[in-house]
Motif scaffolding. Structure first.
Motif, PDB file in Angstrom:
ATOM      1  N   ASN A  42      34.679 101.372  -3.032  1.00 15.65           N
ATOM      2  CA  ASN A  42      33.256 101.184  -3.319  1.00 15.65           C
ATOM      3  C   ASN A  42      33.103 100.732  -4.769  1.00 15.65           C
ATOM      4  OD1 ASN A  42      30.564 101.370  -3.966  1.00 15.65           O
ATOM      5  ND2 ASN A  42      30.221 103.229  -2.752  1.00 15.65           N
ATOM      6  N   ASN A  45      30.500 102.427  -7.034  1.00 10.28           N
ATOM      7  CA  ASN A  45      30.751 103.777  -7.517  1.00 10.28           C
ATOM      8  C   ASN A  45      31.694 103.814  -8.701  1.00 10.28           C
ATOM      9  OD1 ASN A  45      29.156 105.168  -5.837  1.00 10.28           O
ATOM     10  ND2 ASN A  45      30.777 106.326  -4.825  1.00 10.28           N
ATOM     11  N   ALA A  48      34.879 100.150 -13.025  1.00 10.59           N
ATOM     12  CA  ALA A  48      36.209  99.677 -13.408  1.00 10.59           C
ATOM     13  C   ALA A  48      36.964  99.142 -12.192  1.00 10.59           C
ATOM     14  CB  ALA A  48      36.995 100.791 -14.058  1.00 10.59           C
ATOM     15  N   GLU A  52      39.673  96.137 -11.917  1.00 11.57           N
ATOM     16  CA  GLU A  52      41.058  96.586 -11.856  1.00 11.57           C
ATOM     17  C   GLU A  52      41.702  96.397 -10.483  1.00 11.57           C
ATOM     18  OE1 GLU A  52      41.496 100.553 -13.321  1.00 11.57           O
ATOM     19  OE2 GLU A  52      40.404 100.073 -15.147  1.00 11.57           O
ATOM     20  N   PHE A  97      29.328 108.207   1.986  1.00  8.45           N
ATOM     21  CA  PHE A  97      29.000 109.289   1.064  1.00  8.45           C
ATOM     22  C   PHE A  97      28.654 110.564   1.842  1.00  8.45           C
ATOM     23  CE2 PHE A  97      25.795 111.767  -1.158  1.00  8.45           C
ATOM     24  CZ  PHE A  97      26.563 112.172  -2.242  1.00  8.45           C
ATOM     25  N   HIS A 103      35.067 109.611  -2.987  1.00 10.64           N
ATOM     26  CA  HIS A 103      34.298 110.090  -4.147  1.00 10.64           C
ATOM     27  C   HIS A 103      34.080 108.853  -5.020  1.00 10.64           C
ATOM     28  CE1 HIS A 103      34.274 114.200  -2.923  1.00 10.64           C
ATOM     29  NE2 HIS A 103      35.568 114.175  -2.714  1.00 10.64           N
ATOM     30  N   GLU A 117      44.718 109.064  -2.607  1.00 13.20           N
ATOM     31  CA  GLU A 117      43.678 108.783  -3.608  1.00 13.20           C
ATOM     32  C   GLU A 117      44.250 107.711  -4.533  1.00 13.20           C
ATOM     33  OE1 GLU A 117      40.962 111.213  -3.655  1.00 13.20           O
ATOM     34  OE2 GLU A 117      39.820 110.108  -5.153  1.00 13.20           O
ATOM     35  N   PHE A 122      48.361 100.143  -9.082  1.00  8.36           N
ATOM     36  CA  PHE A 122      49.815 100.198  -8.861  1.00  8.36           C
ATOM     37  C   PHE A 122      50.142 101.009  -7.598  1.00  8.36           C
ATOM     38  CE2 PHE A 122      49.440  99.744 -13.551  1.00  8.36           C
ATOM     39  CZ  PHE A 122      49.893  98.437 -13.609  1.00  8.36           C
ATOM     40  N   GLU A 125      49.904  98.593  -4.765  1.00 13.58           N
ATOM     41  CA  GLU A 125      51.043  97.671  -4.766  1.00 13.58           C
ATOM     42  C   GLU A 125      52.332  98.405  -4.398  1.00 13.58           C
ATOM     43  OE1 GLU A 125      50.920  94.846  -7.925  1.00 13.58           O
ATOM     44  OE2 GLU A 125      48.758  94.579  -7.638  1.00 13.58           O
TER      45      GLU A 125
ATOM     46  N   ARG B  50      30.426  93.010 -16.740  1.00 14.26           N
ATOM     47  CA  ARG B  50      30.919  94.223 -17.410  1.00 14.26           C
ATOM     48  C   ARG B  50      31.517  93.899 -18.781  1.00 14.26           C
ATOM     49  NH1 ARG B  50      35.973  96.842 -16.394  1.00 14.26           N
ATOM     50  NH2 ARG B  50      35.926  99.039 -16.945  1.00 14.26           N
ATOM     51  N   GLN B  68      36.815  87.572 -13.914  1.00 14.41           N
ATOM     52  CA  GLN B  68      38.147  87.706 -13.334  1.00 14.41           C
ATOM     53  C   GLN B  68      38.353  86.809 -12.127  1.00 14.41           C
ATOM     54  OE1 GLN B  68      36.892  91.808 -11.834  1.00 14.41           O
ATOM     55  NE2 GLN B  68      38.795  91.367 -10.789  1.00 14.41           N
ATOM     56  N   LYS B  98      48.128  90.920 -17.093  1.00 15.44           N
ATOM     57  CA  LYS B  98      47.909  91.328 -15.709  1.00 15.44           C
ATOM     58  C   LYS B  98      46.480  91.814 -15.507  1.00 15.44           C
ATOM     59  CE  LYS B  98      50.355  93.226 -11.909  1.00 15.44           C
ATOM     60  NZ  LYS B  98      51.373  94.039 -11.369  1.00 15.44           N
ATOM     61  N   LEU B  99      46.028  92.627 -16.441  1.00 19.44           N
ATOM     62  CA  LEU B  99      44.678  93.168 -16.308  1.00 19.44           C
ATOM     63  C   LEU B  99      43.986  93.086 -17.658  1.00 19.44           C
ATOM     64  CD1 LEU B  99      42.756  94.575 -14.353  1.00 19.44           C
ATOM     65  CD2 LEU B  99      43.692  96.743 -15.116  1.00 19.44           C
ATOM     66  N   PHE B 153      34.455  97.749 -23.958  1.00 23.59           N
ATOM     67  CA  PHE B 153      33.235  97.159 -23.404  1.00 23.59           C
ATOM     68  C   PHE B 153      32.064  98.132 -23.598  1.00 23.59           C
ATOM     69  CE2 PHE B 153      32.407  99.483 -19.473  1.00 23.59           C
ATOM     70  CZ  PHE B 153      33.631 100.068 -19.200  1.00 23.59           C
ATOM     71  N   ARG B 274      34.122 119.635  -8.609  1.00 21.77           N
ATOM     72  CA  ARG B 274      33.648 118.242  -8.612  1.00 21.77           C
ATOM     73  C   ARG B 274      32.117 118.181  -8.540  1.00 21.77           C
ATOM     74  NH1 ARG B 274      35.381 113.058  -7.016  1.00 21.77           N
ATOM     75  NH2 ARG B 274      37.520 113.738  -6.743  1.00 21.77           N
ATOM     76  N   ASN B 314      24.119 109.717  -3.170  1.00 18.37           N
ATOM     77  CA  ASN B 314      25.267 109.241  -3.935  1.00 18.37           C
ATOM     78  C   ASN B 314      24.972 109.365  -5.442  1.00 18.37           C
ATOM     79  OD1 ASN B 314      27.297 107.711  -5.140  1.00 18.37           O
ATOM     80  ND2 ASN B 314      27.382 106.293  -3.406  1.00 18.37           N
ATOM     81  N   LYS B 316      26.033 107.853  -7.991  1.00 19.14           N
ATOM     82  CA  LYS B 316      25.829 106.577  -8.692  1.00 19.14           C
ATOM     83  C   LYS B 316      24.396 106.073  -8.509  1.00 19.14           C
ATOM     84  CE  LYS B 316      29.359 105.410 -11.016  1.00 19.14           C
ATOM     85  NZ  LYS B 316      29.366 104.955 -12.405  1.00 19.14           N
ATOM     86  N   HIS B 365      22.063  98.260  -9.793  1.00 19.37           N
ATOM     87  CA  HIS B 365      22.277  98.070  -8.345  1.00 19.37           C
ATOM     88  C   HIS B 365      21.169  98.690  -7.490  1.00 19.37           C
ATOM     89  CE1 HIS B 365      24.274 102.087  -8.414  1.00 19.37           C
ATOM     90  NE2 HIS B 365      23.892 102.141  -7.161  1.00 19.37           N
TER      91      HIS B 365
END
Lengths: 132, 384
Positions: A42, A45, A48, A52, A97, A103, A117, A122, A125, B50, B68, B98-99, B153, B274, B314, B316, B365
């Motif tokens: 997602n 959420n 990054a 990435e 959700f 999460h 998770e 990496f 991959e 971003r 990207q 790479k990133l 950033f 959490r 949610n 976010k 969003h």
């Protein structure tokens, strides 16, 4: 007859159509099958994640595994991975959700319900390399 | 009895209607809006924006956006909204990144492209994407020590000044462990380009009020900005700004407290679950970024106001609809005013300051009128 019974029991036990797990309800609703490893991500959420994970998500999809992209924004999802591909599923709703499928970080789900998770691209991959 | 009940109900109604009217009358940000600019986004450009950098190039100012999906940097004109060009950078071995974690634009012909988790391998390119230099600071033998988990950033962007690249990094250790919260870890790292080495800024450790307590990691971040002679730190939970003179290291503090902060935010009594983390993050006020406006000699401190937490929505989405404010400070860091914004329209994490004013993008969003092929920035001038 007894053999058939045992077979059916085993089949029930290992079947990916088991209905008691949230991921099964989710897979039926979104329309994918857990016969294949399924990466769920997602980008809304996890800002990054978009940067990435995009390239490793595409590699995962190229490998023929399932990818589910959850986003309120279709274009964003489509940039991550082509939504027209047969093994890519798009979900703009909140069911993942509600069912606590994710999460913030992406996850890889399997037929027999273990979950990875994905804290870094990496991991995706690494999984692809291992499955070669 | 009936009369008493009616009086009580009337009092309750008046109380709530007053406080609501009071707040809605405070959403006065539109009086500061002076202009808008719209970017048309092609099929390979998301409205996420971003990794962005503002550049005032004299006659023209630009917004650079690391894209990207094009493996390049889009350069937009901030006067016309037009995409001027996409600058491709060398992205094959031995220069491959790479990133990309961030970009830092010094001038039109000097753009740093910074890799994730390190500075080693960072490249400097010109306006045509030609490689000027690749940087290879000495690598630590200890892998963990060689990692620089820089942010580069938003309110923690990397900034190049006088031969040094200044980066804000986050720790890799468990931030919910109170014994890790001390002044040992330094958030700011400077890469000295000519010397090809790093120095760690001693004033950038956790402020003492955080020490040895349990906090949620989302509230342990720092934003840093430079003026001509000082570096200014703004911590998520601190009502003060920490100011350090770059030349002589002299420190001072200024109270810059939001008028919307009604209670002190306390540490937790035990390691949160959490769900407790989410609730804490979303229901407590947080200072997000500090920005310097060199054109008007002003500072802006952005503040996220408490949201309403429910575990059926949610997080976010809750975060995106939280109201926020901008505290406007004069050159002596005195509060001039605080402007309140409705949540769910702008993306307060993507604010930047330009010649015309403060740019707030509408890429939230939860913004219902959003068109993914367009990105609109509203421009605010708070000096008036």
């Amino acid at each position: 007859m007894r053999v058939l019974g045992v077979f059916l029991l085993i089949n029930l036990f290992f079947s990916c159509e088991n209905t008691s797990f949230p991921i099964d309800i989710y897979s039926r609703t979104v329309g994918f099958s857990l016969d294949k490893p399924t990466l769920i991500i997602n980008p809304d959420n996890c800002s990054a994640c978009f940067n990435e994970f995009a390239s490793s998500v595409r590699k995962f999809q190229d490998k023929g595994f399932n990818v589910v992209i959850i986003s309120k924004e279709r274009k964003k999802a489509n940039l991550m991975v082509n939504l027209d591909s047969s093994n890519v599923y798009y979900d703009s709703g909140d069911l993942s959700f509600e069912l606590k499928i994710l999460h913030s970080l992406p996850r890889i789900y399997f037929c027999d319900h273990p979950v990875i998770e994905v804290v870094s691209p990496f991991i995706i991959e690494g999984y692809i390399n291992e499955s070669n | 009895m009936k009369i008493y009940l009616s009086v009580i109900l009337l009092a309750i109604y008046l109380l709530f209607s007053c406080s609501q009217n009071e707040k809605s009358s405070l959403y006065d940000y539109n009086q500061y809006k002076i202009d808008s600019i719209s970017f048309n986004l092609d099929d390979s450009t998301s409205n996420e924006f971003r990794l962005i950098e503002y550049l005032d190039s004299g006659d023209e100012d630009y917004l650079y956006h690391f894209n990207q999906f094009k493996s390049g940097i889009d350069k937009f004109s901030l006067s016309s909204g037009e995409l001027i060009k996409t600058i491709s950078y060398p992205n094959e071995e031995p220069h491959m990144i790479k990133l990309v974690q961030g970009i830092s634009v010094v001038n039109e012909d000097s753009i740093f492209v910074i890799p994730s988790l390190k500075v080693r391998g960072m490249i400097l390119i010109d306006d045509n994407g030609q490689l000027i230099h690749r940087y290879n600071p000495k690598e630590e033998i200890d892998f963990e020590k060689s990692i620089i988990n820089h942010i580069s950033f938003g309110a923690q962007k990397s900034e190049y000044r006088g031969g040094e690249l200044h980066l804000i990094r986050y720790p890799l250790f468990d931030m919910s462990n109170p014994s890790n919260i001390n002044d040992e870890f330094l958030f700011e790292v400077t890469y000295r380009v000519l010397e090809n080495d790093f120095i760690f800024i001693s004033e950038s450790g956790f402020p003492s009020f955080y020490h040895d307590q349990i906090w949620v990691s989302n509230h342990l971040q720092v934003s840093r900005v430079f003026n001509e002679k000082e570096r200014i730190y703004s911590w998520n939970l601190s009502d003060t700004l920490d100011i350090v003179n770059i030349k002589n290291g002299e420190k001072s503090r200024k109270v810059v407290k939001s008028i919307f902060k009604s209670n002190e935010i306390k540490p937790l009594a035990s390691i949160p679950t959490r769900e407790q983390k989410m609730e804490y993050t979303l229901t407590n006020l947080k200072y997000y970024g500090i920005y310097y406006d060199k054109y008007r000699q002003l500072y802006y401190r952005t503040v996220q106001l408490p949201g309403k937490y429910t575990n059926s929505i949610n997080p976010k989405d809750i975060d995106a609809v939280r109201d926020f404010s901008i505290i406007i400070l004069d050159k002596e860091f005195n509060v001039m005013k605080e402007v309140l914004f409705n949540g769910g329209i702008y993306n307060m994490y993507r604010v930047f300051v330009g010649k015309k004013g403060v740019y707030l993008p509408k890429n939230n969003h939860m913004f219902a009128s959003q068109d993914e092929d367009k990105l609109i920035f509203d421009i605010f001038e708070f000096a008036k």
